[in-house]
Design an enzyme around this catalytic site. Structure first.
Site, PDB file in Angstrom:
ATOM      1  N   CYS A 126      29.071   1.259 -36.131  1.00 20.02           N
ATOM      2  CA  CYS A 126      30.364   0.647 -36.430  1.00 20.02           C
ATOM      3  C   CYS A 126      30.185  -0.648 -37.250  1.00 20.02           C
ATOM      4  CB  CYS A 126      31.142   0.407 -35.138  1.00 20.02           C
ATOM      5  SG  CYS A 126      32.923   0.270 -35.392  1.00 20.02           S
ATOM      6  N   HIS A 175      31.177   5.662 -32.918  1.00 19.64           N
ATOM      7  CA  HIS A 175      30.674   5.241 -31.611  1.00 19.64           C
ATOM      8  C   HIS A 175      29.982   6.398 -30.884  1.00 19.64           C
ATOM      9  CE1 HIS A 175      32.725   1.249 -31.123  1.00 19.64           C
ATOM     10  NE2 HIS A 175      33.397   1.736 -32.151  1.00 19.64           N
ATOM     11  N   GLU A 220      28.207   6.221 -28.241  1.00 22.52           N
ATOM     12  CA  GLU A 220      28.266   6.063 -26.781  1.00 22.52           C
ATOM     13  C   GLU A 220      29.514   6.739 -26.219  1.00 22.52           C
ATOM     14  OE1 GLU A 220      31.246   3.272 -27.989  1.00 22.52           O
ATOM     15  OE2 GLU A 220      29.255   3.674 -28.800  1.00 22.52           O
TER      16      GLU A 220
END
Length: 390
Positions: free
Chosen positions: A274, A364, A366
């Protein structure tokens, strides 16, 4: 409470009576509704998030600092709020806009309502807004400054006066916000099980799930402040260096750019996500630019140009890297190629160095809350570090 919002003393109670509220955009368009969460006033950049779930993770994502988030999903708050899902120590959004808030949450993990949580943290919101019309307006006119007013902040005020207050608030372009959300002291997230590797993670607005995903892979993560120096990074003897997501304009983040160039000089394995992708772009000599309305949500399609595979990914960014999509670029650190691209608008979604162990993505991996198509990128980082160690 963020520096971009101010609330009345009575705003610590959820507004059960739903006082009148007004959303004012910088171009003069207004939306009337009812207060949600804290009562008072707040200012920020109006953006929309397209995820159907995961509002608690959205609210606590530091990348939303100084933004007024419009939820495109019509029903928000259905599962209440719990103490396990926050991605950071607090809610970061400057304001919150929803259409139909849940009257009663229904989830076995819920410990309080979203309305109560917003009020407790001083987050001014507005409900009963036509979020579909608002989203269409932002898509056509672009993300812009906005203010939410309720209670004493709204009483007796005319719309022109409130608009002037919105216009006096700071824009997102040029904002250096990472130091405002990052940790001020280093901390360690230990590896789960046997420690295989050590990573220095530069916190530009990191989400809690990110070091956890690395810990699951046997990585001991040393999370460092956004202002960390090159010497502080290498004091932890890292096998790799990670640059996190975060808020603000990458064109103003000169210190992280210089830090990343130092890491590239040492040829240490590097992974950015990001904001970290934008920092890598700048470190390599590319420019960045502000998107019209950005990518925010957990349903953004991205194509891996090397494999042709399409991933459904989680995004939260209003800026992008300006790099050529279909050619190899020469940089001071060797050859670089764009590795991923957004299928909605051809925005650069990843960079890969061909001559040094470094790569990044604009989204992202995660993925809290979901999807998990991009989890393999943490495995790629592990392979990169193990390959360099060997």
């Amino acid at each position: 409470m963020t520096t971009a919002s101010r609330t009345a003393p009575a705003a610590r109670r959820p507004s059960r009576g739903r006082a009148p509220a007004l959303l004012v955009l910088e171009d003069g368009r207004t939306f009337r509704g009812q207060s949600y969460g804290a009562v008072g006033e707040t200012f920020g950049e109006a953006v929309f998030a397209t995820g159907m779930t995961g509002y608690q993770e959205t609210l606590t994502d530091p990348s939303y600092h100084r933004q007024v988030v419009v939820m495109t999903a019509p029903h928000v708050g259905n599962t209440g709020v719990n103490d396990e899902d926050p991605e950071s120590r607090r809610i970061w959004v400057a304001g919150y806009v929803v259409r139909d808030p849940a009257r009663v949450p229904s989830n076995w993990r819920s410990v309080r309502t979203l309305d109560e949580e917003l009020a407790a943290q001083g987050v001014v919101g507005i409900s009963a807004v036509d979020t579909r019309a608002l989203t269409r307006h932002l898509r056509e006119r672009g993300a812009m400054r906005a203010g939410i007013f309720s209670g004493e902040a709204l009483a007796g005020a005319d719309e022109d006066t409130l608009r002037q207050r919105v216009l006096a608030s700071p824009p997102m372009a040029g904002a250096d916000l990472a130091p405002e959300v990052a940790t001020t002291e280093p901390y360690v997230v230990p590896a789960l099980g046997t420690r295989r590797l050590t990573v220095a993670a530069v916190d530009l607005g990191i989400k809690g799930m990110t070091p956890h995903r690395m810990a699951e892979r046997g990585i001991e993560v040393h999370v460092l402040p956004a202002t960390a120096t090159l010497e502080q990074v290498y004091e932890v003897a890292p096998d790799g260096v990670f640059f996190s997501n975060g808020p603000g304009d990458p064109a103003s983040a000169d210190q992280p750019v210089e830090l990343m160039r130092g890491v590239l000089e040492r040829r240490t394995p590097l992974f950015g996500i990001c904001f970290g992708n934008q920092i890598l772009g700048r470190a390599l000599g590319f420019g960045t630019f502000k998107l019209k309305y950005g990518h925010r949500g957990i349903n953004q399609p991205v194509k891996d140009l090397a494999t042709g595979k399409v991933e459904v990914t989680a995004h939260n960014h209003g800026f992008a890297v300006d790099a050529p999509l279909h050619e190899v670029s020469a940089t001071p650190f060797g050859r670089v190629t764009v590795s991923h691209v957004c299928l909605n608008d051809d925005v650069v979604e990843g960079l890969r160095l061909l001559d040094r162990p470094a790569f990044s993505v604009q989204y992202h991996p995660e993925a809290a809350a979901g999807p998990h198509d991009a989890a393999y990128l943490f495995d790629r980082f592990v392979s990169l570090m193990e390959g360099e160690r060997a």
